[in-house]
Design a protein around this motif. Structure first.
Motif, mmCIF file in Angstrom:
data_model
loop_
_atom_site.group_PDB
_atom_site.id
_atom_site.type_symbol
_atom_site.label_atom_id
_atom_site.label_comp_id
_atom_site.label_asym_id
_atom_site.label_seq_id
_atom_site.Cartn_x
_atom_site.Cartn_y
_atom_site.Cartn_z
ATOM 1 N N PHE A 1 9.063 -1.909 -6.896
ATOM 2 C CA PHE A 1 8.614 -0.863 -6.550
ATOM 3 C C PHE A 1 9.064 -0.258 -5.030
ATOM 4 O O PHE A 1 8.877 -1.183 -4.400
ATOM 5 C CB PHE A 1 7.392 -0.192 -6.672
ATOM 6 N N ASP A 2 10.162 0.673 -5.060
ATOM 7 C CA ASP A 2 10.450 1.457 -3.217
ATOM 8 C C ASP A 2 11.582 0.312 -2.897
ATOM 9 O O ASP A 2 12.174 0.509 -1.311
ATOM 10 C CB ASP A 2 9.518 1.337 -2.604
ATOM 11 N N ASP B 1 1.916 -5.590 4.297
ATOM 12 C CA ASP B 1 1.290 -4.987 3.433
ATOM 13 C C ASP B 1 2.238 -3.214 3.287
ATOM 14 O O ASP B 1 2.386 -2.378 1.864
ATOM 15 C CB ASP B 1 -0.166 -4.541 3.624
ATOM 16 N N ILE B 2 2.540 -2.780 4.174
ATOM 17 C CA ILE B 2 4.117 -1.658 3.840
ATOM 18 C C ILE B 2 5.125 -1.649 3.921
ATOM 19 O O ILE B 2 6.378 -0.539 4.649
ATOM 20 C CB ILE B 2 3.212 -0.975 5.726
ATOM 21 N N THR B 3 5.653 -2.641 3.700
ATOM 22 C CA THR B 3 7.432 -3.871 3.530
ATOM 23 C C THR B 3 8.052 -2.047 3.475
ATOM 24 O O THR B 3 8.955 -2.313 4.762
ATOM 25 C CB THR B 3 7.025 -4.571 2.827
ATOM 26 N N GLU B 4 8.131 -1.930 2.076
ATOM 27 C CA GLU B 4 9.345 -1.335 1.881
ATOM 28 C C GLU B 4 9.282 -0.048 2.716
ATOM 29 O O GLU B 4 10.669 0.804 2.545
ATOM 30 C CB GLU B 4 9.337 -1.264 0.391
ATOM 31 N N LYS B 5 8.186 0.704 2.263
ATOM 32 C CA LYS B 5 8.304 2.161 3.554
ATOM 33 C C LYS B 5 8.485 1.429 4.512
ATOM 34 O O LYS B 5 9.749 2.946 5.610
ATOM 35 C CB LYS B 5 6.792 2.374 3.005
ATOM 36 N N ASN C 1 0.655 -1.727 0.507
ATOM 37 C CA ASN C 1 0.023 0.420 0.024
ATOM 38 C C ASN C 1 0.973 0.757 -0.455
ATOM 39 O O ASN C 1 0.324 2.309 0.672
ATOM 40 C CB ASN C 1 -0.893 -0.402 1.402
ATOM 41 N N TYR C 2 2.403 0.782 -0.355
ATOM 42 C CA TYR C 2 2.681 2.207 -0.035
ATOM 43 C C TYR C 2 3.152 2.955 -1.835
ATOM 44 O O TYR C 2 4.811 3.567 -1.745
ATOM 45 C CB TYR C 2 4.341 1.596 0.461
ATOM 46 N N PHE C 3 2.754 2.880 -2.274
ATOM 47 C CA PHE C 3 2.827 2.919 -3.688
ATOM 48 C C PHE C 3 1.453 2.940 -4.124
ATOM 49 O O PHE C 3 0.733 2.256 -4.472
ATOM 50 C CB PHE C 3 4.595 2.414 -4.861
ATOM 51 N N THR C 4 1.833 3.993 -5.697
ATOM 52 C CA THR C 4 0.724 3.460 -6.659
ATOM 53 C C THR C 4 0.510 3.615 -7.685
ATOM 54 O O THR C 4 1.108 3.421 -8.556
ATOM 55 C CB THR C 4 0.340 5.551 -6.864
ATOM 56 N N PRO C 5 -0.017 1.717 -7.805
ATOM 57 C CA PRO C 5 -0.278 1.396 -9.328
ATOM 58 C C PRO C 5 -0.222 1.882 -10.384
ATOM 59 O O PRO C 5 -1.222 3.013 -10.379
ATOM 60 C CB PRO C 5 -0.363 -0.134 -9.047
ATOM 61 N N GLN C 6 0.354 1.534 -11.666
ATOM 62 C CA GLN C 6 -0.196 2.448 -12.860
ATOM 63 C C GLN C 6 -1.655 1.833 -12.784
ATOM 64 O O GLN C 6 -2.317 2.873 -12.957
ATOM 65 C CB GLN C 6 0.700 2.390 -13.606
#
Lengths: 368, 546
Positions: free
Chosen positions: A53-54, B152-156, A36-41
């Motif tokens: 991502f990230d 669900d928040i892993t890389e952040k 949930n930490y990036f917005t998918p395309q």
């Protein structure tokens, strides 16, 4: 020998049913089953986005303490000023090939299997026996020289660049590009070895002299060596994949070797070189997507186009010269299906199309 | 491909490189090492024609096992205690993996040996594999394990938590500073050759004992690539040894890399293995026993000591000190206690220890109960909200630790803490070696010799500084460690999901002020600081009997 009495009894972990499977209980967060930490395309993230991502953090996203190791003369991590180009958001680039572990190995394994099968069949069919001496010379010298170009790009241009771009998506795409080049160079080298071991008079060592001394190849070698010396990762990517590949790589592979091999009785070489062309199609796809994003950037697009235009002015003349110095090899095969002028016109047409896609103008030296 | 044809093929592909005459590859990453006198050392032979199908086959086995685990509902039998720690581990590890890929051009720039370049290029592809296969494993856990919050928040979370910086050294250390220090000594000679043994071999065996056979499947597949990487590193090391001018740098870098890897990897992996397991069989190896076998015997005695024949001084003292810290000084247990103290700012849940755990710890680490037992009893007593604050803010006799400026693990063996004013700031270090790392090793001169390429310690190195004086509820909100109802915390100091009242929410932690020990240290007068440090070093930090 240990007796049964003295052998310590081994124990094993106990299997326990824990009920730790998804959906067994409802509680806050129990359905949160997407990163949930990036917005998918698109509405839902692809596998590629999820695993890419990230993973390379960014102080402008979540990296709150910043990079904790620096270089002696500057910050560590992936400084954005390692290229002159700028982006409002580098993370908007997604590799259209969606390369991750499975795609890398599936694609490259398919290619090497296909090539090995073709070479095995060629050996069985004694396929090289019918080659004219002129064609043998063409392959041992020119295809032999070309494998150095592929290797140089893979080892000292793309492999080097994948350390430097500001996102994991860019660096992974370039890493795969590097793997393609290295594999293709090795495919050609091992093909060269096969030919050396066949019954035809094939000089498996002449490729080195051709690459290092033959005047027709010195322009290409110079171009490749100068590409390896670029410090700006985006400049070297642009000068290699947009300029050199369009004007020299595609010219040699697609508009010469692929066109003339069959007419010279060679049905093996096109299967190898075609694999290299397929790699380049994939690699050009991500390159085009990246530079389109940069030339179309709402804030930096105009400045980026200026920089890229400058890089065109700097690199197109080298590649035009390298291409034209290759011209004599068009006359070497017995059966000359295409002229240099035709091949060059096709290559330039493709390059113009690419420049148009990138919203860049044609540089002066191209009409030569 | 037969062995003979592999050798022939490998010899052929070495013909691909050439000596450039028009321009030489850009030196983007410098090194203070020299390789002018180096003999060419050939690493393992690897050609891409056989490499890609081999890896594809390995992948097919991994993905087959993943399908099997889902169909067989592996998660019916995995221990939550174990899986929760994977939220931390698997948030960390893909970054070091991809950093290793990024480190390869640094080594290629520095080492003039085309045969090694080939091995390093293959390693680059391996590392992209490792990073993405691990991200995919985590994705599978998120989809199929009972509590996905934290995955669900892993890389952040990896990027903004206090643990991220501990793990991030294991990646940033590969890609920054002197190219050989980073990409060879730190990454390959120490991290891959020594510590992947505990990471990718010891830990997966513990996963299997806790019902998780996917972690072993993925990580053993990863580990099977490491032997080639170790070979790359060893080849470069032997080349470096050929030049006497490199000796001091090699000795500096072995000390730094060994000690930093010990501080960071043993802290994390030791905790996962000892506190993530439910397997308390007395004949199950403890982390200390595994370490003795995999690192002390297999690495130190079989790999490092033989390097003495080349005249290299091996950091025997630091190897023994690391062992002493792990076994006698309870390093891993102090780290686990710190992680559990800090539970409100984690992104996973930590299960309290039980009498069965206590018994096992005492058996394996004599004296454990006297140091930690009563604290874990308090942890269990305070695990639910309502009548108390999180344990870090209750008076249980535990003083929140200072953080080490170099390795960023707190100064947990308190009597060893070093304090010094460096670059105008009071800093604390967990050990003399970590103080040396900052004050001596990562500097532009080393023992009178210019080292202009050596890296620098940068960034906001104490995580607590970011949130000094702030409310705990605001900090957790800022971190994003809140579940999808907008109030329940991702972290919990227990595994009880059966009753919502047992789950801590933002309301339960509001009104608690969080402070930075380093900010406070720098606000003290000299006399106050001296007294504080003396008391800190003398404090055994033991929870008193009730």
């Amino acid at each position: 020998m240990a007796s049964a009495e003295t052998t310590p009894q081994r124990t094993f972990p106990q299997l326990e049913f824990t009920g730790a499977e998804a959906g067994l209980r409802e509680f806050p967060g129990s359905r949160s089953r997407a990163y949930n930490y990036f917005t998918p395309q698109k509405l839902r993230a692809t596998m590629y986005e999820d695993v890419t991502f990230d993973v390379q953090p960014d102080p402008e996203r979540h990296l709150s303490q910043g990079w904790i190791y620096g270089f002696a003369d500057g910050p560590g991590g992936y400084p954005k000023d390692w290229t002159l180009l700028k982006s409002s958001d580098w993370h908007r680039f997604l590799d259209p090939n969606e390369e991750w572990e499975q795609t890398i190995y599936r694609n490259n394994s398919s290619v090497v299997r296909q090539i090995q099968l073709n070479l095995e069949n060629a050996r069985k069919a004694d396929a090289y026996a019918g080659w004219s001496s002129g064609w043998v010379t063409f392959v041992e010298r020119n295809l032999g020289a070309w494998m150095h170009a592929e290797h140089g790009l893979g080892m000292h241009v793309f492999l080097s660049e994948q350390r430097s771009a500001p996102t994991n998506m860019i660096n992974n795409a370039i890493a795969v590009n590097s793997a393609h080049k290295l594999r293709f160079a090795q495919d050609l080298a091992l093909y060269n070895l096969d030919l050396s071991e066949s019954d035809i008079a094939f000089d498996g060592g002449v490729h080195k002299r051709t690459w290092q001394q033959d005047p027709v190849w010195q322009g290409v070698r110079e171009n490749v060596e100068r590409l390896t010396a670029i410090g700006d990762w985006a400049e070297s990517l642009f000068a290699a994949n947009v300029v050199f590949e369009s004007l020299v790589g595609v010219l040699f592979r697609s508009h010469l070797v692929m066109q003339i091999s069959a007419r010279n009785g060679d049905y093996v070489t096109p299967t190898l070189v075609g694999a290299g062309e397929h790699d380049y199609d994939r690699d050009l796809r991500y390159t085009r997507a990246l530079f389109r994003l940069l030339t179309g950037d709402e804030t930096y697009g105009a400045a980026n186009r200026d920089v890229l235009q400058g890089w065109l002015d700097k690199w197109v003349p080298s590649s035009v010269r390298a291409a034209h110095e290759l011209q004599p090899i068009w006359s070497q095969p017995q059966d000359r299906v295409v002229t240099f002028a035709d091949s060059w016109a096709h290559a330039v047409s493709g390059f113009r199309g690419l420049l148009s896609d990138l919203d860049l103008s044609e540089p002066k030296g191209l009409a030569q | 491909m037969s062995r003979q044809s592999l050798s022939k093929a490998h010899k052929k592909i070495t013909e691909l490189s050439w000596e450039p005459t028009f321009a030489t590859p850009a030196k983007r990453f410098g090194t203070d090492y020299t390789f002018d006198k180096a003999p060419k050392k050939d690493p393992l032979k690897q050609i891409l024609r056989s490499y890609f199908p081999m890896e594809e086959e390995k992948d097919n086995r991994v993905f087959g096992a993943m399908d099997g685990a889902i169909r067989g509902n592996m998660f019916r039998q995995v221990q939550e205690r174990w899986m929760e720690w994977q939220k931390l581990f698997l948030s960390i590890i893909p970054f070091p993996e991809i950093s290793a890929a990024r480190a390869m051009p640094m080594a290629i720039d520095a080492v003039p040996n085309p045969e090694i370049h080939n091995g390093l290029a293959v390693q680059m592809i391996d590392e992209v594999r490792h990073s993405t296969i691990q991200m995919n494993l985590k994705r599978l856990y998120m989809n199929h394990y009972i509590d996905p919050a934290g995955f669900d928040i892993t890389e952040k979370a990896f990027s903004n938590s206090y643990c991220g910086t501990i793990g991030r050294q294991f990646g940033e250390g590969f890609i920054t500073g002197d190219a050989i220090t980073a990409a060879n000594i730190y990454l390959t000679v120490v991290a891959e050759t020594a510590f992947t043994n505990t990471l990718f071999v010891a830990m997966p065996s513990e996963a299997a004992a806790n019902g998780d056979y996917l972690l072993p499947t993925v990580f053993h597949s990863v580990q099977s690539d490491e032997s080639r990487h170790i070979s790359n590193g060893y080849s470069i090391l032997l080349m470096a040894l050929a030049d006497e001018d490199n000796r001091k740098l090699l000795e500096r870098d072995l000390r730094y890399a060994w000690w930093n890897n010990h501080c960071v990897v043993d802290a994390a992996i030791g905790t996962f293995i000892e506190y993530g397991t439910k397997d308390r069989r007395k004949d199950r190896d403890s982390y200390a026993e595994m370490w003795r076998r995999w690192i002390y015997d297999d690495y130190y005695r079989s790999y490092l000591i033989p390097l003495e024949k080349y005249g290299l001084t091996i950091p025997h003292d630091l190897v023994e000190e690391a062992w002493d810290r792990i076994y006698n000084q309870h390093y891993v247990h102090r780290v686990a206690q710190f992680f559990a103290t800090g539970w409100p700012v984690n992104y996973w849940r930590i299960d309290p220890m039980t009498d069965r755990d206590f018994e096992w710890f005492e058996e394996k680490y004599p004296g454990w109960y006297n140091q930690f037992g009563r604290w874990w009893e308090e942890y269990s007593r305070l695990r639910h909200p309502g009548a108390n604050k999180p344990i870090a803010f209750e008076n249980v006799g535990y003083e929140y630790p200072h953080r080490c400026w170099s390795c960023m693990v707190p100064c947990l063996i308190r009597s060893d803490m070093v304090t010094d004013k460096v670059d105008g700031q009071w800093r604390t270090y967990c050990s003399e070696t970590c103080a040396w790392t900052d004050k001596v090793a990562f500097r532009p001169e080393y023992e009178g010799r210019p080292t202009p390429n050596m890296g620098r310690l940068t960034g906001k190195r104490e995580w607590e500084t970011l949130y000094h004086g702030q409310d705990l509820a605001d900090i957790i909100t800022d971190l994003g460690y809140v579940r999808d109802d907008g109030r329940t915390l991702v972290p919990q100091p227990h595994l009880d999901l059966d009753d919502p009242k047992k789950l801590w929410t933002l309301d339960d932690v509001r009104g608690i002020t969080f402070n930075s020990p380093n900010v406070l240290l720098n606000q003290m007068s000299d006399a106050e600081r001296e007294a504080h440090v003396a008391a800190y070093r003398a404090n055994p930090n033991v929870t008193p009997a009730a």
